[in-house]
Write a protein that holds these residues in place. Sequence first.
Motif, PDB file in Angstrom:
ATOM      1  N   ALA A 247       0.868  -1.200  -0.028  1.00 11.99           N
ATOM      2  CA  ALA A 247      -0.093  -0.212  -0.091  1.00 11.99           C
ATOM      3  C   ALA A 247       0.731   1.235   0.008  1.00 11.99           C
ATOM      4  CB  ALA A 247      -0.965  -0.026   1.216  1.00 11.99           C
ATOM      5  N   VAL A 248       2.098   1.157   0.480  1.00 11.10           N
ATOM      6  CA  VAL A 248       2.969   2.279   0.625  1.00 11.10           C
ATOM      7  C   VAL A 248       3.431   2.720  -0.891  1.00 11.10           C
ATOM      8  CG1 VAL A 248       5.355   3.047   1.242  1.00 11.10           C
ATOM      9  CG2 VAL A 248       4.003   1.869   2.721  1.00 11.10           C
ATOM     10  N   SER A 249       3.582   1.769  -1.667  1.00 11.49           N
ATOM     11  CA  SER A 249       4.032   2.220  -3.078  1.00 11.49           C
ATOM     12  C   SER A 249       2.793   2.670  -3.915  1.00 11.49           C
ATOM     13  CB  SER A 249       4.439   0.981  -3.816  1.00 11.49           C
ATOM     14  OG  SER A 249       3.266  -0.179  -4.161  1.00 11.49           O
ATOM     15  N   THR A 250       1.482   2.404  -3.624  1.00 12.80           N
ATOM     16  CA  THR A 250       0.182   3.073  -4.364  1.00 12.80           C
ATOM     17  C   THR A 250       0.155   4.469  -3.861  1.00 12.80           C
ATOM     18  OG1 THR A 250      -1.398   2.692  -2.401  1.00 12.80           O
ATOM     19  CG2 THR A 250      -0.994   0.780  -4.004  1.00 12.80           C
ATOM     20  N   ALA A 251       1.089   4.992  -2.934  1.00 11.84           N
ATOM     21  CA  ALA A 251       0.989   6.176  -2.486  1.00 11.84           C
ATOM     22  C   ALA A 251       2.099   6.851  -3.089  1.00 11.84           C
ATOM     23  CB  ALA A 251       1.127   6.532  -0.924  1.00 11.84           C
ATOM     24  N   ALA A 252       2.839   6.605  -4.082  1.00  8.75           N
ATOM     25  CA  ALA A 252       4.074   7.039  -4.717  1.00  8.75           C
ATOM     26  C   ALA A 252       3.812   8.622  -5.156  1.00  8.75           C
ATOM     27  CB  ALA A 252       4.852   6.247  -5.647  1.00  8.75           C
ATOM     28  N   GLU A 253       2.537   8.509  -6.061  1.00  5.63           N
ATOM     29  CA  GLU A 253       2.299   9.867  -6.725  1.00  5.63           C
ATOM     30  C   GLU A 253       2.055  10.739  -5.822  1.00  5.63           C
ATOM     31  OE1 GLU A 253      -1.198  10.960  -9.904  1.00  5.63           O
ATOM     32  OE2 GLU A 253      -0.302   9.078 -10.186  1.00  5.63           O
ATOM     33  N   GLU A 254       1.638  10.586  -4.591  1.00  8.97           N
ATOM     34  CA  GLU A 254       1.200  11.590  -3.523  1.00  8.97           C
ATOM     35  C   GLU A 254       2.322  12.008  -2.611  1.00  8.97           C
ATOM     36  OE1 GLU A 254      -3.250  10.770  -2.328  1.00  8.97           O
ATOM     37  OE2 GLU A 254      -2.692   9.212  -3.697  1.00  8.97           O
ATOM     38  N   THR A 255       3.544  11.580  -2.998  1.00  4.42           N
ATOM     39  CA  THR A 255       4.748  11.476  -2.059  1.00  4.42           C
ATOM     40  C   THR A 255       5.750  12.711  -2.528  1.00  4.42           C
ATOM     41  OG1 THR A 255       4.380   9.131  -1.577  1.00  4.42           O
ATOM     42  CG2 THR A 255       6.486  10.349  -1.123  1.00  4.42           C
ATOM     43  N   LYS A 256       5.755  13.467  -1.601  1.00  4.46           N
ATOM     44  CA  LYS A 256       7.170  14.285  -1.924  1.00  4.46           C
ATOM     45  C   LYS A 256       8.593  13.674  -1.976  1.00  4.46           C
ATOM     46  CE  LYS A 256       5.547  16.429   1.935  1.00  4.46           C
ATOM     47  NZ  LYS A 256       5.541  17.543   2.935  1.00  4.46           N
ATOM     48  N   ASP A 257       9.208  13.955  -2.910  1.00  2.00           N
ATOM     49  CA  ASP A 257      10.408  13.570  -3.276  1.00  2.00           C
ATOM     50  C   ASP A 257      10.315  11.801  -3.130  1.00  2.00           C
ATOM     51  OD1 ASP A 257      13.356  13.019  -3.654  1.00  2.00           O
ATOM     52  OD2 ASP A 257      14.041  13.589  -1.762  1.00  2.00           O
ATOM     53  N   PRO A 258       9.669  11.366  -4.206  1.00  6.95           N
ATOM     54  CA  PRO A 258       9.311   9.749  -3.987  1.00  6.95           C
ATOM     55  C   PRO A 258      10.610   9.113  -4.168  1.00  6.95           C
ATOM     56  CG  PRO A 258       8.582  10.706  -6.013  1.00  6.95           C
ATOM     57  CD  PRO A 258       8.975  11.693  -5.409  1.00  6.95           C
ATOM     58  N   GLN A 259      11.634   9.533  -4.971  1.00  7.45           N
ATOM     59  CA  GLN A 259      12.808   8.544  -5.126  1.00  7.45           C
ATOM     60  C   GLN A 259      13.333   8.349  -3.820  1.00  7.45           C
ATOM     61  OE1 GLN A 259      11.891  11.322  -6.968  1.00  7.45           O
ATOM     62  NE2 GLN A 259      11.717  10.554  -9.024  1.00  7.45           N
ATOM     63  N   ARG A 260      13.490   9.330  -2.747  1.00  9.28           N
ATOM     64  CA  ARG A 260      14.137   8.958  -1.555  1.00  9.28           C
ATOM     65  C   ARG A 260      13.152   8.297  -0.497  1.00  9.28           C
ATOM     66  NH1 ARG A 260      13.776  12.155   2.756  1.00  9.28           N
ATOM     67  NH2 ARG A 260      15.551  11.755   4.626  1.00  9.28           N
ATOM     68  N   ASN A 261      11.935   8.964  -0.677  1.00  6.05           N
ATOM     69  CA  ASN A 261      10.967   8.575   0.428  1.00  6.05           C
ATOM     70  C   ASN A 261      10.324   7.356   0.310  1.00  6.05           C
ATOM     71  OD1 ASN A 261      11.544  11.000   1.656  1.00  6.05           O
ATOM     72  ND2 ASN A 261       9.909  12.265   0.815  1.00  6.05           N
ATOM     73  N   VAL A 262       9.968   6.827  -1.023  1.00  8.96           N
ATOM     74  CA  VAL A 262       9.367   5.608  -1.198  1.00  8.96           C
ATOM     75  C   VAL A 262      10.100   4.375  -0.700  1.00  8.96           C
ATOM     76  CG1 VAL A 262       8.273   3.939  -2.755  1.00  8.96           C
ATOM     77  CG2 VAL A 262       7.604   6.578  -2.894  1.00  8.96           C
ATOM     78  N   PRO A 263      11.495   4.252  -0.949  1.00  7.56           N
ATOM     79  CA  PRO A 263      12.249   3.192  -0.541  1.00  7.56           C
ATOM     80  C   PRO A 263      12.515   3.166   0.938  1.00  7.56           C
ATOM     81  CG  PRO A 263      13.201   4.002  -2.329  1.00  7.56           C
ATOM     82  CD  PRO A 263      12.050   5.100  -2.073  1.00  7.56           C
ATOM     83  N   ILE A 264      12.589   4.268   1.412  1.00  8.43           N
ATOM     84  CA  ILE A 264      12.440   4.518   3.007  1.00  8.43           C
ATOM     85  C   ILE A 264      11.157   3.897   3.726  1.00  8.43           C
ATOM     86  CG2 ILE A 264      12.657   6.099   5.230  1.00  8.43           C
ATOM     87  CD1 ILE A 264      14.604   7.642   3.450  1.00  8.43           C
TER      88      ILE A 264
END
Length: 518
Positions: A247-264
């Motif tokens: 579910a975290v990955s489904t929020a990638a578009e609504e994430t600031k700086d996804p390249q850094r924050n999604v993996p974390i």
Amino acid sequence: MKFGRVKPLDAILATAKAKSLEPTLGWFQLTLFGIGCVIGTGIFVLTSAGAQKAGPGLMLAFAIAGLICIVAALCYAEIAAMIPVAGSAYTYTYSVMGELLAWTVGWALVLEYAVAASAVAVGWSGYFSGTILNQFFGIELPAWLAGGPLALGGVPGGFINLPAVVIAGLVTWLLMIGTNESAKVNAVLVAIKVTALTVFIVLTLPQSEMANFNPFLPAGVFGGFGSGVGAVGAAATIFFAYVGFDAVSTAAEETKDPQRNVPIGLIGSLGFCTVFYILVAAGAIGTIGGQPIMGPGGVPFPAGSEALAQQCALPQYADMLVCSNEALAHVLRMIGFSTVGNLLGIAAFVALPSVILILLFGQTRIFFVMSRDGLLPESLSKIHPKWKTPYIVTAITGAVVAFAAAFLPVGQLADIANAGTLYAFAMVAVAVMMLRKSEPTRERKFRVPALWLVGPATIAGCIFLFLNLPFEAMIVLPAWGGIGLVIYYLYGYKSSHLGKGIVTVVDLDNDPAHIPHP
């Protein structure tokens, strides 16, 4: 290995930019989103079922499921940072293996999230009716309002599970009014859960006795194909609890700086929750034991079955961990911490809505992106002018989940939800490996280390767990997939934007535009 039309990565990113969701989430909120979904379902709902399948080997089951999730999370981290748009495994598959397989993945995720959200809503209803109303206020909810007529393990005289409908409706409303608002509420609920489970670990581990872990694997490691028992069978069931990092990955578009924050967010939430699972399981089993109740031939009675319920009604089994509907609170009461046990039950009641929230969040985002691609009616992907959320698809999804929780047998469908999850995870691993070949020069802010090992390990692990699900759960996925293919060829194939030659690209001024795709 491409099936049908493939949507270019640049087109996927441009489509998201043209009709995007507002980025409001940081790495901390993403991590809490993952923790909010993972800690809850497995610990508060599936601990007893896992112990009945594996006994003390439940600890090994958590480790097995966690290990498979870790390698899958690494694949998710690379591709989610590379393609930071809503849609999760569906979008990733679309960009590499084509529209047909992407549709099957999206359709499997619909099954996964809907069944899981409905099941947790029913679980919350049990805490509300039994602990809050009955224990603290002395109110007995009428049977016809306490459960649906088809509810497994059922409520005699039940007509509708009203509390489950109410909680599904409230969570849906919260998601509709805004993602950031939902994240703030979720952060509070996560804090409550983590605090409650930390107290549980502190109180139980010092009282654990090694004798309670013997025999460690009463049902063995492998229970056999389609049996769903043993340590691996338990791992296949409790895998249901790990859907949070997806579910975290489904929020990638609504994430600031996804390249850094999604993996974390992905790896952080998964690592934290896996350690917690093992410690809580050790505390529960070490204090009161966790041996399964064996049936004919030395095989554990199926978790949630009528046969097991009959055994649990006998005085000699009534206090066993595997017979409790509120396992952790039961453990604390058994070792002399009744008040703390009741408080932990309240914490579960308060915190389980965060699980429903994340599952509904993931479900609506999958629908949103499939609609945005034309595979489902475009009206579903409308963004509310004030709330900036896909309110139509959120309302529809919430209504379906509420209906299922009210009337249908969703309380014991974790295995069915897992079938769709495992399929999606395996497809993500394939997509990462194929993108390394087809897009070798594209920027990757996060790269999977030793992909030659991690990718195949993810696929093999998912297949391994799938084959250890109960046979009834395994056959649901192809049956559900068949229904999805009918819908795809009747509507999605003809209405697909890619099929019509409409692809969103970015021009020299970086403005999205629709042009025919040759």
